[in-house]
Each structure stands twice: as structure tokens, then as C-alpha cells.
Scaffold this motif. Structure first.
Motif, PDB file in Angstrom:
ATOM      1  N   GLY A 165     -17.870  -4.682   8.353  1.00  0.00           N
ATOM      2  CA  GLY A 165     -16.937  -5.649   7.820  1.00  0.00           C
ATOM      3  C   GLY A 165     -17.376  -6.126   6.449  1.00  0.00           C
ATOM      4  O   GLY A 165     -18.489  -5.846   6.003  1.00  0.00           O
ATOM      5  N   ASN A 166     -16.481  -6.829   5.758  1.00  0.00           N
ATOM      6  CA  ASN A 166     -16.875  -7.522   4.530  1.00  0.00           C
ATOM      7  C   ASN A 166     -16.151  -8.856   4.478  1.00  0.00           C
ATOM      8  O   ASN A 166     -15.128  -9.037   5.133  1.00  0.00           O
ATOM      9  CB  ASN A 166     -16.588  -6.661   3.288  1.00  0.00           C
ATOM     10  CG  ASN A 166     -15.114  -6.514   2.968  1.00  0.00           C
ATOM     11  OD1 ASN A 166     -14.480  -7.448   2.486  1.00  0.00           O
ATOM     12  ND2 ASN A 166     -14.545  -5.340   3.239  1.00  0.00           N
ATOM     13  N   ASP A 167     -16.676  -9.781   3.722  1.00  0.00           N
ATOM     14  CA  ASP A 167     -16.169 -11.152   3.775  1.00  0.00           C
ATOM     15  C   ASP A 167     -14.898 -11.382   2.963  1.00  0.00           C
ATOM     16  O   ASP A 167     -14.417 -12.513   2.881  1.00  0.00           O
ATOM     17  CB  ASP A 167     -17.255 -12.141   3.356  1.00  0.00           C
ATOM     18  CG  ASP A 167     -17.683 -11.997   1.898  1.00  0.00           C
ATOM     19  OD1 ASP A 167     -17.228 -11.042   1.230  1.00  0.00           O
ATOM     20  OD2 ASP A 167     -18.482 -12.828   1.430  1.00  0.00           O
ATOM     21  N   GLN A 168     -14.356 -10.330   2.352  1.00  0.00           N
ATOM     22  CA  GLN A 168     -13.094 -10.460   1.616  1.00  0.00           C
ATOM     23  C   GLN A 168     -11.906  -9.886   2.392  1.00  0.00           C
ATOM     24  O   GLN A 168     -10.763 -10.269   2.154  1.00  0.00           O
ATOM     25  CB  GLN A 168     -13.198  -9.742   0.264  1.00  0.00           C
ATOM     26  CG  GLN A 168     -14.219 -10.343  -0.677  1.00  0.00           C
ATOM     27  CD  GLN A 168     -13.900 -11.776  -1.041  1.00  0.00           C
ATOM     28  OE1 GLN A 168     -12.774 -12.112  -1.399  1.00  0.00           O
ATOM     29  NE2 GLN A 168     -14.893 -12.644  -0.925  1.00  0.00           N
ATOM     30  N   LEU A 169     -12.149  -8.965   3.309  1.00  0.00           N
ATOM     31  CA  LEU A 169     -11.066  -8.266   4.000  1.00  0.00           C
ATOM     32  C   LEU A 169     -10.217  -9.209   4.849  1.00  0.00           C
ATOM     33  O   LEU A 169      -8.990  -9.236   4.729  1.00  0.00           O
ATOM     34  CB  LEU A 169     -11.636  -7.143   4.864  1.00  0.00           C
ATOM     35  CG  LEU A 169     -10.621  -6.386   5.737  1.00  0.00           C
ATOM     36  CD1 LEU A 169      -9.557  -5.731   4.882  1.00  0.00           C
ATOM     37  CD2 LEU A 169     -11.349  -5.344   6.599  1.00  0.00           C
ATOM     38  N   PRO A 191      -9.912 -12.606   4.875  1.00  0.00           N
ATOM     39  CA  PRO A 191      -9.124 -13.562   4.092  1.00  0.00           C
ATOM     40  C   PRO A 191      -7.974 -12.910   3.316  1.00  0.00           C
ATOM     41  O   PRO A 191      -6.887 -13.481   3.216  1.00  0.00           O
ATOM     42  CB  PRO A 191     -10.164 -14.167   3.142  1.00  0.00           C
ATOM     43  CG  PRO A 191     -11.454 -14.055   3.894  1.00  0.00           C
ATOM     44  CD  PRO A 191     -11.364 -12.752   4.629  1.00  0.00           C
ATOM     45  N   PHE A 192      -8.205 -11.704   2.760  1.00  0.00           N
ATOM     46  CA  PHE A 192      -7.126 -11.022   2.046  1.00  0.00           C
ATOM     47  C   PHE A 192      -5.954 -10.754   2.970  1.00  0.00           C
ATOM     48  O   PHE A 192      -4.799 -11.050   2.636  1.00  0.00           O
ATOM     49  CB  PHE A 192      -7.627  -9.717   1.440  1.00  0.00           C
ATOM     50  CG  PHE A 192      -6.530  -8.802   0.960  1.00  0.00           C
ATOM     51  CD1 PHE A 192      -5.758  -9.137  -0.142  1.00  0.00           C
ATOM     52  CD2 PHE A 192      -6.250  -7.612   1.629  1.00  0.00           C
ATOM     53  CE1 PHE A 192      -4.722  -8.310  -0.579  1.00  0.00           C
ATOM     54  CE2 PHE A 192      -5.233  -6.777   1.197  1.00  0.00           C
ATOM     55  CZ  PHE A 192      -4.465  -7.125   0.100  1.00  0.00           C
ATOM     56  N   CYS A 193      -6.225 -10.190   4.134  1.00  0.00           N
ATOM     57  CA  CYS A 193      -5.139  -9.863   5.069  1.00  0.00           C
ATOM     58  C   CYS A 193      -4.420 -11.126   5.525  1.00  0.00           C
ATOM     59  O   CYS A 193      -3.176 -11.155   5.612  1.00  0.00           O
ATOM     60  CB  CYS A 193      -5.688  -9.098   6.267  1.00  0.00           C
ATOM     61  SG  CYS A 193      -6.278  -7.432   5.875  1.00  0.00           S
ATOM     62  N   ALA A 194      -5.173 -12.183   5.809  1.00  0.00           N
ATOM     63  CA  ALA A 194      -4.557 -13.431   6.265  1.00  0.00           C
ATOM     64  C   ALA A 194      -3.694 -14.052   5.174  1.00  0.00           C
ATOM     65  O   ALA A 194      -2.565 -14.519   5.437  1.00  0.00           O
ATOM     66  CB  ALA A 194      -5.654 -14.406   6.701  1.00  0.00           C
ATOM     67  N   GLU A 195      -4.196 -14.053   3.945  1.00  0.00           N
ATOM     68  CA  GLU A 195      -3.472 -14.695   2.850  1.00  0.00           C
ATOM     69  C   GLU A 195      -2.241 -13.901   2.441  1.00  0.00           C
ATOM     70  O   GLU A 195      -1.197 -14.479   2.119  1.00  0.00           O
ATOM     71  CB  GLU A 195      -4.419 -14.910   1.669  1.00  0.00           C
ATOM     72  CG  GLU A 195      -5.476 -15.966   1.972  1.00  0.00           C
ATOM     73  CD  GLU A 195      -6.692 -15.907   1.063  1.00  0.00           C
ATOM     74  OE1 GLU A 195      -6.632 -15.201   0.021  1.00  0.00           O
ATOM     75  OE2 GLU A 195      -7.710 -16.548   1.386  1.00  0.00           O
ATOM     76  N   LEU A 196      -2.337 -12.557   2.456  1.00  0.00           N
ATOM     77  CA  LEU A 196      -1.161 -11.749   2.144  1.00  0.00           C
ATOM     78  C   LEU A 196      -0.125 -11.870   3.248  1.00  0.00           C
ATOM     79  O   LEU A 196       1.079 -11.955   2.972  1.00  0.00           O
ATOM     80  CB  LEU A 196      -1.568 -10.285   1.942  1.00  0.00           C
ATOM     81  CG  LEU A 196      -0.442  -9.320   1.555  1.00  0.00           C
ATOM     82  CD1 LEU A 196       0.256  -9.764   0.274  1.00  0.00           C
ATOM     83  CD2 LEU A 196      -0.991  -7.892   1.394  1.00  0.00           C
ATOM     84  N   SER A 197      -0.568 -11.911   4.507  1.00  0.00           N
ATOM     85  CA  SER A 197       0.361 -12.106   5.617  1.00  0.00           C
ATOM     86  C   SER A 197       1.099 -13.429   5.478  1.00  0.00           C
ATOM     87  O   SER A 197       2.316 -13.511   5.682  1.00  0.00           O
ATOM     88  CB  SER A 197      -0.387 -12.072   6.954  1.00  0.00           C
ATOM     89  OG  SER A 197      -0.896 -10.794   7.229  1.00  0.00           O
ATOM     90  N   LEU A 251      -2.183  -3.658   6.773  1.00  0.00           N
ATOM     91  CA  LEU A 251      -3.010  -2.457   6.754  1.00  0.00           C
ATOM     92  C   LEU A 251      -3.345  -2.176   5.290  1.00  0.00           C
ATOM     93  O   LEU A 251      -2.489  -1.721   4.531  1.00  0.00           O
ATOM     94  CB  LEU A 251      -2.270  -1.268   7.365  1.00  0.00           C
ATOM     95  CG  LEU A 251      -2.921   0.116   7.210  1.00  0.00           C
ATOM     96  CD1 LEU A 251      -4.266   0.165   7.933  1.00  0.00           C
ATOM     97  CD2 LEU A 251      -1.985   1.211   7.728  1.00  0.00           C
ATOM     98  N   PRO A 252      -4.570  -2.467   4.838  1.00  0.00           N
ATOM     99  CA  PRO A 252      -4.897  -2.258   3.428  1.00  0.00           C
ATOM    100  C   PRO A 252      -5.248  -0.804   3.136  1.00  0.00           C
ATOM    101  O   PRO A 252      -5.991  -0.171   3.884  1.00  0.00           O
ATOM    102  CB  PRO A 252      -6.106  -3.168   3.219  1.00  0.00           C
ATOM    103  CG  PRO A 252      -6.765  -3.234   4.557  1.00  0.00           C
ATOM    104  CD  PRO A 252      -5.676  -3.082   5.583  1.00  0.00           C
ATOM    105  N   CYS A 259     -10.093  -6.318  -2.474  1.00  0.00           N
ATOM    106  CA  CYS A 259      -9.582  -7.461  -1.724  1.00  0.00           C
ATOM    107  C   CYS A 259      -9.766  -8.768  -2.493  1.00  0.00           C
ATOM    108  O   CYS A 259      -8.903  -9.655  -2.447  1.00  0.00           O
ATOM    109  CB  CYS A 259     -10.255  -7.545  -0.357  1.00  0.00           C
ATOM    110  SG  CYS A 259      -9.694  -6.299   0.824  1.00  0.00           S
ATOM    111  N   ALA A 260     -10.895  -8.898  -3.202  1.00  0.00           N
ATOM    112  CA  ALA A 260     -11.118 -10.105  -3.993  1.00  0.00           C
ATOM    113  C   ALA A 260     -10.072 -10.233  -5.092  1.00  0.00           C
ATOM    114  O   ALA A 260      -9.535 -11.328  -5.333  1.00  0.00           O
ATOM    115  CB  ALA A 260     -12.529 -10.078  -4.597  1.00  0.00           C
TER     116      ALA A 260
END
Length: 412
Positions: free
Chosen positions: A87-91, A93-99, A108-109, A300-301
Motif C-alpha cells: 500500500g501507499n499513503d496516497q492511494l 485518500p485519492f480514491c476517497a476524495e475522487l469518489s 480503479l486507478p 495520486c498526490a
């Protein structure tokens, strides 16, 4: 063999290297960019150009937007890639914020627009088998003629552009092509084995072709009635290009699956995504689809910074800017109809301009505009496209259209 490049600096030198060592799969304008900022680029010889193409919408926010560059710089100092083995700490949050931005449930990035389309096709087929109950290996997807969704082998197989298709068969079966904007043809193409309808809400590569009024709503109605996924390819049209977050929503329509790319990476990183409900994207299980770089922390950042930019729908936000400046572009280009221009199609800050073919090709006009410091790109013969960064000013729009007026006057 050692190649020495330090002695060359000019346009001809760089074009020579590309000609000698790069596959000949593009025919660019004779401009070699070395630096860029906002809506402007500077070539290797120090000439400045107003960029009215913006990387086919990949640079919606302009070159080097400070918020996006800052996000990239910060992440570069931390970690750029882990693969999806960890995992990484940007994935997350990116998915949650785009959703949250799109009001959906899952993301699905991926990396490129074509990857998003390919991923969307796979998901639609799997959904068709596991949720709709289509017999295995019989899923069909309806697509629109004139569309552009990328250049992978599967995608060019349902393209109607002979240049895209020629020499690349055999092609993947399972696609039915109907005329864009033809509701009756779409309805007739739906069968019990149809799992999805894939369309661009506005056809960009075709010359910014806007569908007839009510067409997207009819697509939604047909898909709902026949339990078919409406897949909207918003790779070029999404994230502000049309003055709306999504072109489909600008028409008051919700799709089941959204495909984003280009602008999602802020012109800094390749970043794309398939966005849908849990019922759709939930069909994927570990090992069934993936990408080493998909969802990487650097992309993602930057994507999170893009989401923050797009979250501002106030008077000074990107969407408001696109609507206001798009109206100026439409008015100024519309004044050229009958004066070297046959037709203009404009939606938001995006325009297709059909040049009177008696004056020359779209390529001729694009080259002449480049000589005057304005960059656009031709498509399909006599059509040129304007898709400047959303940060372009009214004065810069006036400069671009005035340059086109001068070119047309000289060609007449």
C-alpha cells in the motif's frame, strides 16, 4: 555506439534526432518546446507561443500550476512508487476524495486514458456475466461511430477511422457500432447480450462534435430500460473542459461508469481512473486486473491536488472560468463563420472550427497560426480544435482568434 547531443540546440537539430531515432507515429507541428508556464510555452529558440491545445485537455489547469507542482515536489521527496504489492499513503485518500467529488463509491486507478477505457471494457464484460447473467463469452458492447477512445488493439478494432485500424487486425469481437447521436440506431443495437454502451459525451478527436439535444438523456433511458451500463468516456471532456465537472452532467445525465484521464494527472503525471458504484467495480477480485504504476503515490498526490482544484465551484473556480471564457471563445469564433470558417461547435472552453476547404487544410491553418505564435491542432482534414488551458485570459483568447482571422484573410 555513443550519441552526442550536446552540440545541438535549434528546432532543426531536435527534429532531426526525433526523425532519426523515434518511431514515426506522429506528425507534430515544427515547434520544439523547452519551457512552459500557464497558457504559454517557449521553444528551444526562445520563441513564445500561446498554447491553445493544452495537451488535448491533459493541461486543463495550465503548465506548471503552482498547487500541482507543489504537490508533486512534496511527494517526490517522500516516495514515488511502491507497486500495488504494497500500500501507499496516497492511494486511499485519492480514491476517497475522487469518489466524493463525483458522488460515486469506488475508483480503479490506472495510468493512461486508453488504460481506463480498456479497464472499463473488462469491468463491463465481467459485470455482464456476474450481475446481468449474460452467457459466458457472449457479452456485447455498443459504441458510436466517429468516436476516439485510444489506440490499443481492442480499441482501434471498433474505431471507424481507417488510419487507426489499418494494418492492426485481427480485432477483438463483441462490439456493435452505431451512428453517434442516432437514438433509434442505438435502441435497435441493444440485445439481451449487450452489457454496456460506451460513448464520449462530446466527441473530441472527431472535431468537438456535440450530440443532438436530448441524446445523452435518451442513452441513459435506453441503458436503464435494458439493464445495460452507460459508460461515459470523459477522458478529454471531463474535469472542467466543457464548463462542467463532467460533460454528461452538463447535459443533466448520470452515467453508470465514468472514465477519466488526461486532466486528472494535472499535466504532470499520467493518471486515469474508472469510477463507478460498488455493484459495478466490486466484480473485480485480486489477480484479475492491475497495473504496476496504477495508483502510484506520486500520481495520486498530484491527483488529490487536482481534486482540490475541481472542488471549488465558486465564481473564481475552474468551472466558472471555463464557462465564462468559453462564452468569449464561442462568440469570437462565431463571428468568423462566413469569413473563412464554415462552422463552429463550441462547448465550454472547447471548440471545433471547420475551415473553408477552399482556403487550405486544417494543417495549413495550424502551421500558419504557429508562425503567429498560436498553437492549435488539426483533425480530419479541414477542422482545427481549440482547447486552451482553463486559466487562459480573455485577452489571450482575443489574441488567438485575431490570429486566426488574419490567417484566414491571407488565405482568401
Amino acid at each position: 555506439m555513443t550519441i552526442t547531443t550536446a552540440h545541438g540546440t535549434g528546432t532543426a537539430f531536435h527534429e532531426g534526432l526525433v526523425h532519426a531515432y523515434s518511431a514515426n507515429n506522429y506528425h507534430p507541428l515544427p515547434v520544439v518546446v523547452a519551457r512552459a508556464e500557464g497558457a504559454w510555452v517557449t521553444d528551444v529558440e526562445g520563441r513564445r507561443f500561446l498554447d491553445c491545445l493544452a495537451g488535448y485537455s491533459a493541461l486543463n489547469f495550465g503548465h506548471g500550476h503552482p498547487a500541482l507542482v507543489a504537490a508533486a515536489h512534496e511527494q517526490l521527496d517522500r516516495v514515488t512508487l511502491t507497486s500495488r504489492a504494497f500500500g501507499n499513503d496516497q492511494l486511499g485518500p485519492f480514491c476517497a476524495e475522487l469518489s466524493a467529488l463525483l458522488g460515486t463509491q469506488m475508483v480503479l486507478p490506472m495510468n493512461t486514458g486508453a488504460e481506463a477505457v480498456e479497464s472499463g471494457l473488462k469491468v463491463a464484460r465481467k459485470w455482464g456475466y456476474e450481475v446481468k447473467g449474460v452467457p459466458v463469452n457472449r457479452a456485447r458492447i455498443v459504441v458510436a461511430g466517429g468516436g476516439f477512445h485510444g489506440r490499443t488493439t481492442t480499441i482501434v478494432g471498433f474505431s471507424t477511422d481507417p488510419d487507426a485500424r489499418g494494418g492492426f487486425g485481427p480485432f477483438t469481437p463483441g462490439f456493435d457500432i452505431v451512428a453517434y447521436g442516432d437514438t433509434a440506431a442505438l435502441r435497435a443495437a441493444i440485445t439481451p447480450d449487450t452489457v454496456a454502451v460506451l460513448i464520449e459525451p462530446v466527441q473530441g478527436e472527431a472535431g468537438v462534435v456535440v450530440p443532438p439535444a436530448g441524446y445523452l438523456a435518451a442513452v441513459r433511458e435506453i441503458c436503464t430500460a435494458d439493464h445495460v451500463l452507460f459508460v461515459a468516456d470523459e477522458v478529454q471532456s471531463g474535469l472542467g473542459r466543457t464548463g462542467h465537472l463532467l460533460a454528461s452532467r452538463g447535459a443533466g445525465v448520470e452515467a453508470d461508469v465514468y472514465l477519466l484521464g488526461k486532466a486528472l494527472g494535472g499535466g504532470i503525471m499520467p493518471l486515469s481512473a474508472v469510477i463507478a458504484s460498488r455493484d459495478v467495480l466490486g466484480v473485480l477480485q485480486p489477480g484479475q486486473h492491475g497495473s504496476t504504476f496504477g495508483g502510484n503515490p506520486l500520481a495520486c498526490a498530484v491527483g488529490r491536488a487536482v481534486v482540490r482544484l475541481m472542488s471549488d465551484d465558486g465564481p473564481g473556480g475552474m468551472l466558472a472560468m471555463a464557462r465564462a471564457r468559453g462564452a468569449v471563445l464561442a462568440e469570437r469564433l462565431g463571428a468568423l463563420v462566413g469569413h473563412g470558417v464554415d462552422a463552429v461547435r463550441c462547448v465550454g472552453l472547447w471548440a471545433g472550427v471547420d475551415i473553408d476547404p477552399r482556403l487550405g487544410s486544417g494543417r495549413d491553418v495550424s502551421e500558419a497560426l504557429a508562425e503567429r505564435g498560436v498553437l492549435v491542432k488539426d483533425t480530419h482534414g479541414s477542422t482545427i480544435r481549440f482547447s486552451p488551458p482553463l486559466v487562459i485570459t480573455h485577452a489571450e483568447i482575443a489574441m488567438a482568434v485575431d490570429a486566426l482571422r488574419q490567417v484566414l484573410a491571407e488565405l482568401r
